[in-house]
Design a protein around this motif. Structure first.
Motif, PDB file in Angstrom:
ATOM      1  N   ARG A  10      74.928 112.923  35.741  1.00 10.43           N
ATOM      2  CA  ARG A  10      76.179 113.777  35.991  1.00 10.43           C
ATOM      3  C   ARG A  10      76.918 113.247  36.944  1.00 10.43           C
ATOM      4  NH1 ARG A  10      72.945 119.308  35.384  1.00 10.43           N
ATOM      5  NH2 ARG A  10      73.647 119.743  33.047  1.00 10.43           N
ATOM      6  N   ARG A 141      88.283 110.855  38.537  1.00  2.00           N
ATOM      7  CA  ARG A 141      87.505 111.759  37.438  1.00  2.00           C
ATOM      8  C   ARG A 141      87.493 110.804  36.364  1.00  2.00           C
ATOM      9  NH1 ARG A 141      87.055 118.308  38.099  1.00  2.00           N
ATOM     10  NH2 ARG A 141      87.062 118.332  40.488  1.00  2.00           N
ATOM     11  N   GLU A 142      88.686 110.222  35.730  1.00  5.00           N
ATOM     12  CA  GLU A 142      88.667 109.292  34.551  1.00  5.00           C
ATOM     13  C   GLU A 142      87.809 107.963  34.656  1.00  5.00           C
ATOM     14  OE1 GLU A 142      91.880 106.788  31.980  1.00  5.00           O
ATOM     15  OE2 GLU A 142      92.645 108.185  33.713  1.00  5.00           O
ATOM     16  N   GLY A 145      84.363 109.629  34.661  1.00  5.47           N
ATOM     17  CA  GLY A 145      84.172 110.077  33.318  1.00  5.47           C
ATOM     18  C   GLY A 145      83.718 109.216  32.320  1.00  5.47           C
ATOM     19  N   HIS A 148      79.870 108.525  32.571  1.00  2.00           N
ATOM     20  CA  HIS A 148      79.040 109.946  32.426  1.00  2.00           C
ATOM     21  C   HIS A 148      79.300 111.058  31.331  1.00  2.00           C
ATOM     22  CE1 HIS A 148      78.912 108.385  36.620  1.00  2.00           C
ATOM     23  NE2 HIS A 148      77.640 108.786  36.678  1.00  2.00           N
ATOM     24  N   GLU A 150      78.606 113.955  31.666  1.00  2.00           N
ATOM     25  CA  GLU A 150      79.217 115.420  32.117  1.00  2.00           C
ATOM     26  C   GLU A 150      79.559 115.124  33.720  1.00  2.00           C
ATOM     27  OE1 GLU A 150      76.163 118.585  29.731  1.00  2.00           O
ATOM     28  OE2 GLU A 150      75.523 117.666  31.896  1.00  2.00           O
ATOM     29  N   PHE A 151      80.359 116.245  34.136  1.00  2.00           N
ATOM     30  CA  PHE A 151      80.404 116.206  35.652  1.00  2.00           C
ATOM     31  C   PHE A 151      79.453 117.625  36.088  1.00  2.00           C
ATOM     32  CE2 PHE A 151      84.426 114.337  33.985  1.00  2.00           C
ATOM     33  CZ  PHE A 151      84.461 113.236  35.115  1.00  2.00           C
ATOM     34  N   SER A 160      82.615 115.433  30.126  1.00  2.00           N
ATOM     35  CA  SER A 160      83.385 114.523  30.203  1.00  2.00           C
ATOM     36  C   SER A 160      84.334 114.148  29.203  1.00  2.00           C
ATOM     37  CB  SER A 160      83.026 113.301  30.692  1.00  2.00           C
ATOM     38  OG  SER A 160      83.695 112.198  30.831  1.00  2.00           O
ATOM     39  N   THR A 161      85.484 114.034  29.193  1.00  2.00           N
ATOM     40  CA  THR A 161      86.318 113.719  28.121  1.00  2.00           C
ATOM     41  C   THR A 161      86.837 112.448  28.007  1.00  2.00           C
ATOM     42  OG1 THR A 161      88.360 114.402  29.139  1.00  2.00           O
ATOM     43  CG2 THR A 161      87.213 116.187  27.866  1.00  2.00           C
ATOM     44  N   HIS A 162      86.363 111.783  29.014  1.00  2.00           N
ATOM     45  CA  HIS A 162      86.783 110.220  29.247  1.00  2.00           C
ATOM     46  C   HIS A 162      85.549 109.173  28.920  1.00  2.00           C
ATOM     47  CE1 HIS A 162      90.362 111.714  31.045  1.00  2.00           C
ATOM     48  NE2 HIS A 162      89.432 112.580  32.139  1.00  2.00           N
ATOM     49  N   ARG A 163      84.359 109.483  28.335  1.00  2.00           N
ATOM     50  CA  ARG A 163      83.222 108.818  28.322  1.00  2.00           C
ATOM     51  C   ARG A 163      83.788 107.594  27.388  1.00  2.00           C
ATOM     52  NH1 ARG A 163      79.291 105.960  29.152  1.00  2.00           N
ATOM     53  NH2 ARG A 163      77.276 106.470  28.950  1.00  2.00           N
TER      54      ARG A 163
END
Length: 313
Positions: A10, A141-142, A145, A148, A150-151, A160-163
Motif C-alpha cells: 500500500r 497520488r497518481e 498509485g 500500488h 491500494e492506498f 488505486s485508480t492509477h495502477r
C-alpha cells in the motif's frame, strides 16, 4: 485490520511527519500484537514521532535509509525478502514493513520506481504488509498509485485508480548502464569443458582479494551459476571478467543472448521451473547482483550483462 497471508502493498500519503507517524502507529501496533515483526525505514523526523507514539521499547526495528539504500534497487528488494524470510524462520507470523523515499546522493526517481516494482515481485508470496509512505503533494497520488494496488488513507484501504503495468514502468525507468571498471583482472570466454578451470581462477582471485574461505566459496558458486546459465541457455560461451575495486571483488558475465526475466534473481522459481534458479541463488550468495538485458533496459546493453559484487571483508 487482519494479518495478510501474502503481500499487501500500500501507498501511504501523509501531510507532515506528525501525520505520518499517526497513520503508521495503528498498523505497526496491530502487527506487533499479532506476533509479527515491524521493520521501519523512514527519515529521522518520522522516526522520532513514531518512537514517541509507540514507546522506545515497542520492539520495532528501525533501519537508517542510508544503510538500506546503499545498493541497487533490485538488491535492496532482495534484502527485504531475505529479512522477511529470516523473521518467519525465527518464529514471526509475518512482517509489517514501512518504507519512505528520501533524498539521498546518487539516487533519482527511477531508483524508487524500480524498487517499488521489485519489492512487489520479490515479496509477492510472503506474509508482508508493505507500507510505502509519500508526501501528499500535487500529482503524488497518481505517481504512487501507478505502483500500488491500494492506498492507506488515514487508516482505511482505498483502491488505486492509477495502477499501471509493471513491465511498462520498468522500461520507462531503465537503470543506469553498467559502469566502466577499467582493465579487468582477466577476460575469458568459458565453454562447458572449461568450467572447472574457471572455478579455480575465481577461487584464486577471491583468496587474493582477502575474502574468507566461506565468502570465497559463495563467490565461486555464484559465478558458476551465472556462467552455467550462459552456457546452457545462452550462446554457449559467455564471457567472464573480474575486477578488484574499492567496493569489492566484481565478477561479470556477458552473453550475446538477451535475458527474458523482468525481475531476475528476485524470487526462487517453483520447483518445476526451468529458468531463474541460478540467478536467484547468485543473488542470495553475493552482496550485490545486477542484471542488464536488452528487454529490460532498451538501448542500454546488447544481450545480457550480469554482475555480482562481494564486498571487502
Amino acid at each position: 485490520m487482519s494479518s495478510p497471508a501474502i503481500l499487501v502493498h500500500r501507498a501511504v500519503p501523509y501531510r507532515d511527519p506528525e501525520h505520518q507517524a499517526e497513520i503508521l502507529t495503528g498498523p505497526v501496533t496491530a502487527a506487533l500484537e499479532r506476533g509479527r515483526r515491524a521493520i521501519v525505514v523512514v527519515d529521522r523526523r518520522c522516526r522520532s514521532e513514531l518512537e514517541r507514539a509507540l514507546g522506545g521499547e515497542a520492539g520495532v526495528r528501525y533501519v537508517q535509509p542510508e544503510e538500506l539504500h546503499s545498493a541497487p534497487p533490485f538488491t535492496v528488494a532482495g534484502r527485504w525478502s531475505r529479512t522477511v524470510r529470516d523473521a518467519i524462520a525465527g518464529g514471526a507470523t509475518g512482517v509489517c514493513a514501512v518504507a519512505q523515499s528520501v533524498a539521498l546522493p546518487g539516487i533519482d526517481s527511477s531508483y524508487w520506481t524500480r524498487l517499488d516494482l521489485a519489492i512487489g515481485y520479490a515479496m509477492r508470496a510472503l506474509p508482508v504488509e508493505m507500507l510505502c509512505c509519500f508526501a501528499d503533494r500535487d500529482g503524488a497520488r497518481e505517481q504512487a498509485g501507478a505502483l500500488h494496488d491500494e492506498f492507506l488513507v488515514d487508516g482505511a484501504a482505498v483502491p488505486s485508480t492509477h495502477r499501471r503495468d509493471d513491465h511498462e514502468l520498468l522500461q520507462e525507468n531503465p537503470q543506469r548502464p553498467p559502469a566502466e571498471l577499467g582493465v579487468p583482472l582477466f577476460v575469458d570466454a568459458v565453454e562447458l569443458h572449461r568450467l572447472s578451470e574457471m572455478r579455480r581462477t575465481v577461487h584464486r582471485h577471491g583468496v587474493l582479494s582477502g575474502l574468507g574461505p566461506a565468502r570465497v566459496e559463495d563467490l565461486v558458486l555464484a559465478v558458476n551459476e551465472l556462467v552455467s546459465n550462459g552456457i546452457e541457455h545462452g550462446s554457449g560461451a559467455p564471457v567472464l571478467r573480474m575486477w578488484r575495486t574499492p567496493g569489492g571483488l566484481v565478477a561479470e558475465m556477458t552473453d550475446t543472448v538477451p535475458g527474458r526475466l523482468a525481475f531476475p534473481g528476485l524470487a526462487a522459481p517453483s520447483p518445476a521451473g526451468e529458468r531463474g534458479r541460478g540467478l536467484w541463488l547468485a543473488s542470495e550468495l553475493a552482496d550485490v547482483l545486477q542484471v542488464w538485458t536488452a528487454d529490460d533496459d532498451p538501448g542500454q546493453v546488447q544481450g545480457t550483462v550480469v554482475r555480482v559484487v562481494m564486498n571487502p571483508p
